[in-house]
Structure formats: structure tokens, C-alpha cells
Design a protein around this motif. Sequence first.
Motif, short mmCIF file in Angstrom:
data_model
loop_
_atom_site.label_atom_id
_atom_site.label_comp_id
_atom_site.label_asym_id
_atom_site.label_seq_id
_atom_site.Cartn_x
_atom_site.Cartn_y
_atom_site.Cartn_z
N THR A 41 15.78 -46.09 43.11
CA THR A 41 15.85 -44.63 42.99
C THR A 41 15.15 -43.97 44.17
O THR A 41 15.67 -43.03 44.77
CB THR A 41 15.22 -44.18 41.66
OG1 THR A 41 15.94 -44.76 40.57
CG2 THR A 41 15.24 -42.67 41.53
N TYR B 163 14.87 -31.14 40.92
CA TYR B 163 15.23 -32.38 40.23
C TYR B 163 16.62 -32.87 40.59
O TYR B 163 17.40 -32.16 41.24
CB TYR B 163 15.11 -32.18 38.72
CG TYR B 163 16.25 -31.41 38.05
CD1 TYR B 163 16.67 -31.75 36.77
CD2 TYR B 163 16.91 -30.33 38.68
CE1 TYR B 163 17.68 -31.06 36.13
CE2 TYR B 163 17.92 -29.64 38.05
CZ TYR B 163 18.32 -30.02 36.77
OH TYR B 163 19.34 -29.34 36.16
N ARG C 92 19.56 -36.47 39.48
CA ARG C 92 19.77 -37.71 38.72
C ARG C 92 20.80 -38.58 39.42
O ARG C 92 21.88 -38.12 39.78
CB ARG C 92 20.26 -37.39 37.31
CG ARG C 92 20.27 -38.59 36.35
CD ARG C 92 21.00 -38.29 35.06
NE ARG C 92 22.45 -38.28 35.25
CZ ARG C 92 23.24 -37.26 34.91
NH1 ARG C 92 22.73 -36.15 34.39
NH2 ARG C 92 24.54 -37.32 35.12
N TYR D 237 22.81 -33.85 41.86
CA TYR D 237 21.61 -33.32 42.50
C TYR D 237 21.55 -31.80 42.56
O TYR D 237 20.70 -31.25 43.25
CB TYR D 237 21.49 -33.92 43.91
CG TYR D 237 20.40 -34.97 44.00
CD1 TYR D 237 20.22 -35.90 42.98
CD2 TYR D 237 19.54 -35.03 45.08
CE1 TYR D 237 19.22 -36.85 43.04
CE2 TYR D 237 18.54 -35.99 45.16
CZ TYR D 237 18.39 -36.90 44.13
OH TYR D 237 17.40 -37.84 44.19
N LEU E 292 18.74 -33.61 30.49
CA LEU E 292 17.32 -33.62 30.85
C LEU E 292 16.42 -33.51 29.63
O LEU E 292 15.41 -34.22 29.53
CB LEU E 292 17.03 -32.46 31.81
CG LEU E 292 15.62 -32.38 32.37
CD1 LEU E 292 15.34 -33.54 33.31
CD2 LEU E 292 15.41 -31.05 33.10
N ASN F 147 9.21 -43.00 31.90
CA ASN F 147 9.47 -41.61 31.55
C ASN F 147 8.24 -40.75 31.77
O ASN F 147 7.40 -40.60 30.88
CB ASN F 147 9.92 -41.51 30.09
CG ASN F 147 10.49 -40.16 29.74
OD1 ASN F 147 10.47 -39.23 30.54
ND2 ASN F 147 10.99 -40.04 28.51
N ILE G 208 9.00 -37.66 33.11
CA ILE G 208 9.82 -36.52 33.51
C ILE G 208 9.13 -35.20 33.22
O ILE G 208 9.04 -34.32 34.09
CB ILE G 208 11.20 -36.59 32.82
CG1 ILE G 208 11.99 -37.81 33.32
CG2 ILE G 208 11.99 -35.31 33.07
CD1 ILE G 208 13.24 -38.11 32.50
N THR H 138 18.99 -27.31 28.33
CA THR H 138 18.40 -27.77 29.59
C THR H 138 17.50 -26.70 30.20
O THR H 138 16.36 -26.98 30.59
CB THR H 138 19.51 -28.15 30.59
OG1 THR H 138 20.30 -29.21 30.04
CG2 THR H 138 18.93 -28.60 31.92
N SER I 78 19.02 -42.22 36.41
CA SER I 78 17.65 -42.32 36.90
C SER I 78 17.25 -41.00 37.55
O SER I 78 17.87 -40.55 38.51
CB SER I 78 17.52 -43.46 37.91
OG SER I 78 16.18 -43.71 38.23
N TRP I 79 16.18 -40.40 37.02
CA TRP I 79 15.78 -39.04 37.38
C TRP I 79 14.79 -39.01 38.53
O TRP I 79 13.89 -39.86 38.63
CB TRP I 79 15.17 -38.34 36.18
CG TRP I 79 16.19 -38.02 35.13
CD1 TRP I 79 16.55 -38.80 34.07
CD2 TRP I 79 17.00 -36.85 35.06
NE1 TRP I 79 17.53 -38.19 33.33
CE2 TRP I 79 17.82 -36.99 33.91
CE3 TRP I 79 17.10 -35.70 35.82
CZ2 TRP I 79 18.74 -36.02 33.54
CZ3 TRP I 79 18.02 -34.73 35.45
CH2 TRP I 79 18.83 -34.89 34.32
N VAL J 105 12.23 -36.11 40.20
CA VAL J 105 11.64 -34.78 40.07
C VAL J 105 10.83 -34.52 41.33
O VAL J 105 9.90 -35.29 41.64
CB VAL J 105 10.76 -34.65 38.82
CG1 VAL J 105 10.10 -33.28 38.78
CG2 VAL J 105 11.59 -34.87 37.56
#
Length: 385
Positions: A53, A99, A101, A119, A125, A153, A155, A186, A352-353, A355
Amino acid sequence: MKKITVPERPDWREHVEREGFSFHTIDGERYWDERSYYQFTEAQISADIEAPTKAVHEMCMDLVARVVESEALLERLAIPPQFFDLVRTSWKEGHPHLYGRFDFSYDASGPAKCIEANYDTPTSLLEAGAVQLLWLEDQIARGVLPPEATQFNTIAEDLVRAFAAFPAGGPFYFSAMSGSVEDRGTTDFLRKMAGHAGIDARHIDIEQIGLTAAGRFVDLDGRWIERLFKLHAWEHIFHEEFGSAVPGCDTQFVEPPWKSIVSNKGMLPLLWEMNPGHPNLLAAHIDNDPRQPVPSGWVRKPYFSREGANIELRTADGQLLTEDGPYTDAPYILQALAPLPKFGDSYTLIGSWVVGDVASGIGIREDDSLITKDSSRFVPHVVLG
């Protein structure tokens, strides 16, 4: 990586609805599904998900830095010429981003493959950052999961930290199109995280945003919208009536205009050209003749497709899968197929996030088809061992 069946909480609906997750069921079918979970080891997460990521995010930032210097590349990504300066300036001036993903195909037997980047306007989320984490805590308290169980996590806390790092300013508005329960979920979650960072965070429907004769965006009371999170894609804004006012206005947009470069599936061939052979990328190129059949082992995608719409996928043995949709007015790409792993009757996709610039956690979607759609189920995950 394995899928484990587990009893769902008898009162799970009340639990998730308390978090604002009212769209747990869509058209009578489960969207949130806690009858099972996916289990990973620490090594799988750190080496196979978190590290890739970070690597793909860095490649995306390098791609943006290159694209803004080239009108030919901006044009190739179908960004209208009248917005070239807006996109370029937002990058060069360092307009902050929040953020994004990546969607990965990963089965623990080889490197995670990036299928695409969301993106600019990624959703799922709330369920990734809050609902599945509270499920974990609840199942540990109930004795269903061992006390050493964790998640990849951070996030929510990373969002608070990212908001706290934004330049100081007036009220921060969070907007989505009215009528979309998922989008509102969201933006409400993001608004809550901004509030934890001490920001005066307010909601406004996108349709309620006004434009003065002087070219300033305002709320329903005529107050200047100094800062605006808009869950509305730049490729739409570029072609809307108010879009022409964006380059001359004084609103700070999140996500910033430079995100239009990496929210566009046309960037996937560029990523491959700039990083050929990278183990976390898939071969991709512009599809110069989308009227031709999709070759075996490839996937055809429109530049601006969302949630699996207008995807054509042909497996290595020639089976064709398609999804209808409205995204037929932009170029297409062809991308090598990385089939999603199958657990029982479900094909599994890892989101896969990122931030700010931090790899922050994952959310998992599964479907009965190789094409992940807006109706695909969200399933929690656990890290053990």
C-alpha cells in the motif's frame, strides 16, 4: 489468510445503526455480513498489504508529479484543457489531501496486485473505519474472539490526525448528493472525525451549494464556503455548470483537483509504464478499439467506472463476465486479470486505505462473481498470530 464462520451478534442491527450505518441491508440483501470473518497473520498484513500500500501510494504521488508537467499526459487522462492549470496549481501549491483506497487481489500465496485506485471519492469508509472495529471489540468482549485478536485498522485515528494537520480556517463543509444514504454515511463519519480534531464541521447537500455573482461558493444562508469536502467526482465537476467557477473561486477543496489524476483508471497504464514489472502492479494499456472482444486473461474498464459498472472480464479459459452501467462516454483500458481468490462461494477483494500518506487499514468485500459491485458484501477481518 482464511475465512472463518462465526456466530453473528443477535442484536447486530442495533449495534451498527448506532454508528450511523443504516445501509447495512440493500434491497433486502445483506451488505454488512458478520457471519464470518477473514483472518490474517501479522506478517501477511505488514509485508503483503501494508508495505505494498505504501509503495503503490508513493508511485501514485510520483505519477502526479510527472503528469502535471505534461499537457499530453493530462489530455491522455481526459482532463479538460481548461482545468489543466487548476490541477497543476493544486499540486504545486501542496493542497492537502485526505484519503484514498487501493483495491487488491491477494490470496496469501503471492504479491498483492493492485486492481485499481479509488483516490477521489471512495466509500465503504464508515464500515471499514468504525463498524468492523466495534464488531471486533464486541466479539472479544463476548468471548467469540480471543483477547489478543486485532485488526489492521487505524483509519479513524489517522483521519483525526489528518484533519488536525490541515491549515486552520473557518467552518469545514461536508457534502454529498442528497438521497444517497451510503454517501451521507461516509460524509457524516468524516464530519465526526473532523469534529474530534476541533474543526467546526457542517453538512450541506451538494445541490444546496450556491454561487454568488462574484464567483464565490456559499451555503443556504449566503455564508462563504471556505473549505469543502465534496463526495462528488472531479470528472463530473469538470463538466457541470458550476465547474467552470472552480478555477476562479476561493474555496479549498478536499479532495483537491490534483486527485483527478489518480482517480482515473487511465492512470493504471501510466503506473505500469512508469514502473514496469513491479510485483504489486498489473500490466495495463489504453484500449484503442473497445469494440473488439476482450482477450482471454484481460479486463476492459472505462476510465470513470464505479462499483464494477461497465466492466468486461474474460478469464484465462475464455469465460466472459460483464456488468452493465452508464460509463460509456470515456476511453477504456485493458488490464491483465488477477483473479480474486475464492473462499467457498465468495470471491474476495481487499480494499486498503491510505489516510494522508499513511497506510491505515483494510476493508474486505466479497461477491458471488469475480466482479465486485456496489451490492457486494462487506465482511470484517481479524489479525492473529
